[in-house]
Design a protein around this motif. Structure first.
Motif, PDB file in Angstrom:
ATOM      1  N   LEU A  58     -16.275  -5.887 -17.139  1.00 42.48           N
ATOM      2  CA  LEU A  58     -16.450  -4.487 -16.740  1.00 42.48           C
ATOM      3  C   LEU A  58     -15.330  -3.603 -17.313  1.00 42.48           C
ATOM      4  O   LEU A  58     -15.565  -2.447 -17.688  1.00 42.48           O
ATOM      5  CB  LEU A  58     -16.507  -4.377 -15.213  1.00 42.48           C
ATOM      6  N   THR A  61     -16.379  -2.873 -20.812  1.00 46.68           N
ATOM      7  CA  THR A  61     -17.448  -1.865 -20.758  1.00 46.68           C
ATOM      8  C   THR A  61     -16.850  -0.465 -20.619  1.00 46.68           C
ATOM      9  O   THR A  61     -17.273   0.480 -21.296  1.00 46.68           O
ATOM     10  CB  THR A  61     -18.394  -2.169 -19.580  1.00 46.68           C
ATOM     11  N   ASN A  62     -15.845  -0.345 -19.769  1.00 45.02           N
ATOM     12  CA  ASN A  62     -15.214   0.963 -19.577  1.00 45.02           C
ATOM     13  C   ASN A  62     -14.447   1.432 -20.810  1.00 45.02           C
ATOM     14  O   ASN A  62     -14.455   2.622 -21.140  1.00 45.02           O
ATOM     15  CB  ASN A  62     -14.295   0.928 -18.349  1.00 45.02           C
ATOM     16  N   GLY A  65     -16.971   2.623 -23.091  1.00 42.02           N
ATOM     17  CA  GLY A  65     -17.437   3.910 -22.568  1.00 42.02           C
ATOM     18  C   GLY A  65     -16.500   5.055 -22.943  1.00 42.02           C
ATOM     19  O   GLY A  65     -16.949   6.159 -23.270  1.00 42.02           O
ATOM     20  N   ALA A  68     -17.021   5.906 -26.547  1.00 37.46           N
ATOM     21  CA  ALA A  68     -18.347   6.512 -26.675  1.00 37.46           C
ATOM     22  C   ALA A  68     -18.279   7.998 -26.300  1.00 37.46           C
ATOM     23  O   ALA A  68     -18.818   8.861 -27.003  1.00 37.46           O
ATOM     24  CB  ALA A  68     -19.356   5.787 -25.787  1.00 37.46           C
ATOM     25  N   HIS A  74     -23.268   7.064 -27.871  1.00 40.69           N
ATOM     26  CA  HIS A  74     -23.308   6.167 -26.713  1.00 40.69           C
ATOM     27  C   HIS A  74     -24.192   4.951 -26.950  1.00 40.69           C
ATOM     28  O   HIS A  74     -25.328   5.094 -27.401  1.00 40.69           O
ATOM     29  CB  HIS A  74     -23.815   6.938 -25.491  1.00 40.69           C
ATOM     30  N   PRO A  75     -23.699   3.781 -26.605  1.00 38.78           N
ATOM     31  CA  PRO A  75     -24.470   2.547 -26.780  1.00 38.78           C
ATOM     32  C   PRO A  75     -25.216   2.162 -25.501  1.00 38.78           C
ATOM     33  O   PRO A  75     -25.062   2.800 -24.461  1.00 38.78           O
ATOM     34  CB  PRO A  75     -23.374   1.514 -27.041  1.00 38.78           C
ATOM     35  N   ASP A  76     -25.990   1.124 -25.600  1.00 37.83           N
ATOM     36  CA  ASP A  76     -26.424   0.390 -24.421  1.00 37.83           C
ATOM     37  C   ASP A  76     -25.371  -0.683 -24.160  1.00 37.83           C
ATOM     38  O   ASP A  76     -24.938  -1.374 -25.091  1.00 37.83           O
ATOM     39  CB  ASP A  76     -27.791  -0.288 -24.668  1.00 37.83           C
ATOM     40  N   LEU A  77     -24.989  -0.831 -22.912  1.00 41.32           N
ATOM     41  CA  LEU A  77     -23.934  -1.774 -22.527  1.00 41.32           C
ATOM     42  C   LEU A  77     -24.463  -2.661 -21.406  1.00 41.32           C
ATOM     43  O   LEU A  77     -24.632  -2.184 -20.275  1.00 41.32           O
ATOM     44  CB  LEU A  77     -22.713  -1.003 -22.016  1.00 41.32           C
ATOM     45  N   LEU A  78     -24.708  -3.905 -21.718  1.00 42.93           N
ATOM     46  CA  LEU A  78     -25.203  -4.831 -20.693  1.00 42.93           C
ATOM     47  C   LEU A  78     -24.043  -5.672 -20.185  1.00 42.93           C
ATOM     48  O   LEU A  78     -23.540  -6.556 -20.886  1.00 42.93           O
ATOM     49  CB  LEU A  78     -26.306  -5.727 -21.275  1.00 42.93           C
ATOM     50  N   THR A  79     -23.607  -5.358 -18.973  1.00 43.47           N
ATOM     51  CA  THR A  79     -22.460  -6.041 -18.370  1.00 43.47           C
ATOM     52  C   THR A  79     -22.958  -7.132 -17.437  1.00 43.47           C
ATOM     53  O   THR A  79     -23.770  -6.861 -16.539  1.00 43.47           O
ATOM     54  CB  THR A  79     -21.604  -5.037 -17.562  1.00 43.47           C
ATOM     55  N   ALA A  80     -22.463  -8.349 -17.624  1.00 42.71           N
ATOM     56  CA  ALA A  80     -22.817  -9.463 -16.742  1.00 42.71           C
ATOM     57  C   ALA A  80     -21.533 -10.234 -16.437  1.00 42.71           C
ATOM     58  O   ALA A  80     -20.453  -9.891 -16.921  1.00 42.71           O
ATOM     59  CB  ALA A  80     -23.838 -10.369 -17.424  1.00 42.71           C
ATOM     60  N   TRP A  81     -21.634 -11.273 -15.633  1.00 47.64           N
ATOM     61  CA  TRP A  81     -20.453 -12.078 -15.330  1.00 47.64           C
ATOM     62  C   TRP A  81     -19.972 -12.738 -16.628  1.00 47.64           C
ATOM     63  O   TRP A  81     -20.691 -13.555 -17.207  1.00 47.64           O
ATOM     64  CB  TRP A  81     -20.789 -13.144 -14.283  1.00 47.64           C
TER      65      TRP A  81
END
Lengths: 117, 117
Positions: A58, A61-62, A65, A68, A74-81
């Motif tokens: 995360l 991701t920030n 961001g 961006a 701006h992208p698509d950002l898929l955040t998972a564990w």
């Protein structure tokens, strides 16, 4: 020539030309962990990054961001564990622009510098 | 009975029973904007939320990230310009647990309370 990650996005108009296949193939070696994917007929560049946990994912991701917002792209950002998948394409031209490769290179630099990638 | 969003996740063991179809159908009306999707044979619950811009979308992603860390249960979070798609399932049982509906309800509450949803 400056490194890709040092460039900035130029304003992308709806009539800007998409990258040709040759131009894409010339840029990909500069971001070797990225691959071209096609969704709904739109070519995109995508990479997944690995992290030790959800918190680090995360945080990355920030950071993406932030750049961006700074670049207005701006992208698509898929955040998972333990994993973030970043996808770049240029909405206005429904395809790939040099901007997308610049942003991909900037993501790689953040990962290498701040997340031990 | 307390509202779903006021509950907390219980520890989910690999041998915990998955929710039955009947149990899923009983819980869905409590989170009416969510739908069940199946990926790689695994049932999940998913909802997309709309936002005015990328910044608000990312702020919501972070709020969901906070409750995920607090509860020790983590979703997939797809952040895009003006949109976040949240997907919950229970990795250990490769399916849906009551925890997933509790977290779905908590996401709805954050959206309603802090993002005007």
């Amino acid at each position: 020539m400056s490194a890709l990650h040092e460039n900035h996005c130029e304003a992308c108009r709806p009539d800007a030309p998409r990258l040709s296949q040759g131009e894409i193939e010339a840029l990909l070696p500069e971001v070797p962990h990225w691959r071209v994917v096609e969704r709904d007929g739109i070519p995109m560049v995508e990479r997944s990054y690995a992290f030790r946990n959800f918190k680090d994912a995360l945080a990355f991701t920030n950071r993406v961001g932030e750049i961006a917002e700074a670049e207005g792209h701006h992208p698509d950002l898929l955040t998972a564990w333990g994993k973030v998948t970043v996808t770049w394409w240029s909405h206005k031209i429904k395809g790939l622009h040099r901007n997308d490769f610049i942003m991909a290179a900037k993501c790689d630099r953040i990962y290498e510098d701040d997340f031990g990638g």
